[in-house]
Design an enzyme around this catalytic site. Structure first.
Site, PDB file in Angstrom:
ATOM      1  N   ASN A 166      30.665  44.511  52.240  1.00 29.36           N
ATOM      2  CA  ASN A 166      31.778  43.643  51.842  1.00 29.36           C
ATOM      3  C   ASN A 166      31.735  42.429  52.773  1.00 29.36           C
ATOM      4  O   ASN A 166      32.174  42.510  53.917  1.00 29.36           O
ATOM      5  CB  ASN A 166      33.077  44.439  51.999  1.00 29.36           C
ATOM      6  CG  ASN A 166      34.272  43.681  51.468  1.00 29.36           C
ATOM      7  OD1 ASN A 166      34.189  42.499  51.145  1.00 29.36           O
ATOM      8  ND2 ASN A 166      35.400  44.364  51.398  1.00 29.36           N
ATOM      9  N   ARG A 218      30.143  44.345  47.253  1.00 28.28           N
ATOM     10  CA  ARG A 218      31.361  43.814  46.666  1.00 28.28           C
ATOM     11  C   ARG A 218      31.079  42.359  46.295  1.00 28.28           C
ATOM     12  O   ARG A 218      30.709  41.546  47.147  1.00 28.28           O
ATOM     13  CB  ARG A 218      32.503  43.890  47.656  1.00 28.28           C
ATOM     14  CG  ARG A 218      33.736  43.392  47.014  1.00 28.28           C
ATOM     15  CD  ARG A 218      34.863  43.262  47.930  1.00 28.28           C
ATOM     16  NE  ARG A 218      36.007  42.849  47.160  1.00 28.28           N
ATOM     17  CZ  ARG A 218      37.229  42.883  47.596  1.00 28.28           C
ATOM     18  NH1 ARG A 218      37.472  43.329  48.792  1.00 28.28           N
ATOM     19  NH2 ARG A 218      38.206  42.475  46.841  1.00 28.28           N
ATOM     20  N   ARG A 240      47.217  29.819  50.406  1.00 27.48           N
ATOM     21  CA  ARG A 240      46.895  29.213  49.098  1.00 27.48           C
ATOM     22  C   ARG A 240      48.174  28.876  48.335  1.00 27.48           C
ATOM     23  O   ARG A 240      49.160  29.617  48.419  1.00 27.48           O
ATOM     24  CB  ARG A 240      46.074  30.198  48.258  1.00 27.48           C
ATOM     25  CG  ARG A 240      44.763  30.579  48.885  1.00 27.48           C
ATOM     26  CD  ARG A 240      44.140  31.707  48.085  1.00 27.48           C
ATOM     27  NE  ARG A 240      42.907  32.181  48.683  1.00 27.48           N
ATOM     28  CZ  ARG A 240      42.486  33.434  48.595  1.00 27.48           C
ATOM     29  NH1 ARG A 240      43.175  34.330  47.931  1.00 27.48           N
ATOM     30  NH2 ARG A 240      41.351  33.785  49.161  1.00 27.48           N
ATOM     31  N   GLU A 259      38.991  50.645  47.874  1.00 26.61           N
ATOM     32  CA  GLU A 259      37.983  49.824  47.194  1.00 26.61           C
ATOM     33  C   GLU A 259      36.554  50.340  47.391  1.00 26.61           C
ATOM     34  O   GLU A 259      35.760  50.349  46.455  1.00 26.61           O
ATOM     35  CB  GLU A 259      38.113  48.378  47.676  1.00 26.61           C
ATOM     36  CG  GLU A 259      39.410  47.750  47.159  1.00 26.61           C
ATOM     37  CD  GLU A 259      39.869  46.563  47.975  1.00 26.61           C
ATOM     38  OE1 GLU A 259      39.980  46.697  49.211  1.00 26.61           O
ATOM     39  OE2 GLU A 259      40.132  45.517  47.384  1.00 26.61           O
TER      40      GLU A 259
END
Ligand code: AMP
Length: 405
Positions: A10, A91, A235, A384
């Site tokens: 990842n 990933r 963001r 995950e």
């Protein structure tokens, strides 16, 4: 299938995280996890822990670049001290419009993903770099791209299509959605009782929310890039396009070259905005909660903006799903920030969402809705890496699943 060690990679801009699972028929055991962190610094961190959390490696190497960082990981895994991987799952945040299925990584696939790097400029360049390096440093080991966009491939065209001219759509501009591996992991953990009408809010430093019907994604808040959707750490989330044009024109007054101006705008919307931009303090929820305790009004506004946006999104997804059976919180804020969960749900009683303050007073896995709540509200940490391993095991058993683009 015999038990095999599967490596999960990842990679991010400043770190490469990894884990190794022993995976056989129905069996998944995490053997170790580790990371190289602080890429681009003289004093990085390299650590590996076993399944019991004991540190097997704890070093502070210089990590001038990602090549050095990944070589350190590859050398350790080749040293004989740890199980050598039989397969690797990467990933992969975005495969672009043509790479929509999880699949075997070949040089051609990497080129294809790379050709759409402009759609995910913060994620794709590092991902394709690590893929190329993994093919070189682990020759003969099958590598697989496991996509964050895969879960969202079921969203209908009405949600995926952008209201822009065809010429831009033809370049691959559409809603892809992100955090898909996290969403899949929530569905996986809910099995066999996956509710028909489900909303999952993945609230971390990056935040998104998805409407899921019958275990399949119906809609998701992130679109072409992770900058869209709900406000997150740094963001903007969705914003009036006029704001972007206004800021771009301001930047253009002092910048020569349209590409430079676009990059500055990208920096504003993805690194300087969100919780950080509104609070002027931090992108980190823990810092903001502390500042709120000290009476900081800007921190209060930033967090209010965050919880208000999420509550509105939940409302619109209840409409889209035409009802709701379960709401799940996940991600660093979703799992740990008790106050955010309470504040988001405070005004949602009319939608059947009632949180019990005592049950909500937890970190990690729990049912937090009141006994009387028509909608079940849960907290479930994502898993995950386990989902990546599951896909790799499936793909290892499906040799024909090569190059589906
Ligand atoms: P993630 O990106 O999923 O690792 O989540 C990072 C976010 O989770 C940051 O905003 C953290 O401040 C927040 N977070 C992590 N632990 C806590 C905590 N104990 N209380 C409040 N927020 C937390």
């Amino acid at each position: 299938m015999p038990s095999l060690p599967i490596l999960v990679l990842n990679s991010g801009s400043s770190s490469i995280k990894f884990s190794i699972y022993e995976a056989g028929d129905g069996e998944r055991t995490r053997l170790l996890e580790g990371a190289v962190d602080g890429i681009g610094t003289d004093l990085g961190k390299f650590w590996i822990k076993d399944e019991g959390g004991n540190k097997l490696v704890d070093q502070t190497p210089a990590l001038p670049n990602r090549a050095v960082a990944f070589k350190i990981v590859a050398d350790a895994l080749h040293s004989g001290d740890f199980p050598a991987p039989a397969a690797i799952g990467h990933r992969t945040v975005c495969g672009g419009p043509t790479v929509r299925e999880n699949q075997l990584i070949t040089p051609r696939l990497i080129d294809e993903i790379d050709s759409y790097a402009a759609l995910a400029p913060l994620h794709t360049p590092i991902a394709v770099y690590i893929m190329r390096e993994a093919l070189r440093l682990f020759p003969g080991t099958p590598n697989f791209a496991i996509l964050d966009t895969y879960f969202h491939r079921t969203i209908p065209e009405v949600a995926a299509r952008m209201p822009i001219p065809d010429e831009y759509v033809a370049l691959g501009v559409r809603r892809y959605g992100y955090h898909g591996i996290s969403y899949e992991s929530i569905i996986y953990q809910l099995q066999p009782n996956v509710p028909e009408k489900l909303i999952v809010a993945h609230l971390g430093n990056g935040a998104s929310i998805s409407a899921i019907r019958g275990g399949k994604c119906l809609d998701t808040s992130m679109a072409l890039t992770p900058t869209s959707g709900i406000i997150s750490g740094s963001r903007t989330g969705d914003i009036d396009p006029g704001v972007l044009i206004f800021i771009l024109k301001k930047i253009a007054e002092t910048t020569s070259g349209a590409l430079d101006a676009a990059e500055k705008l990208e920096n504003v919307v993805s690194k300087q905005s969100g919780l950080l931009g509104v609070s002027g303090l931090s992108n980190d929820m823990r810092d903001l909660r502390e500042s709120i305790q000290e009476g900081n009004a800007r921190a209060r506004l930033a967090v209010d903006k965050f919880t208000w946006t999420i509550a509105r999104w939940i409302g619109s997804y209840v409409a889209e799903l035409n009802g709701l059976d379960m709401l799940v919180f996940t991600g660093g804020i979703g799992e740990n920030d008790i106050a955010s969960r309470a504040e988001i749900c405070a005004g949602l009683g009319a939608l059947g969402i009632v949180v019990d303050p005592v049950r909500n007073n937890v970190r990690g896995e729990a049912v937090i809705s009141a006994e009387s709540s028509p909608v079940t509200v849960r907290v479930i940490p994502p898993a995950e890496d386990l989902i990546i391993v599951n896909h790799v095991v499936r793909l290892l058993a499906t040799p024909s699943a090569e190059l589906s683009f």
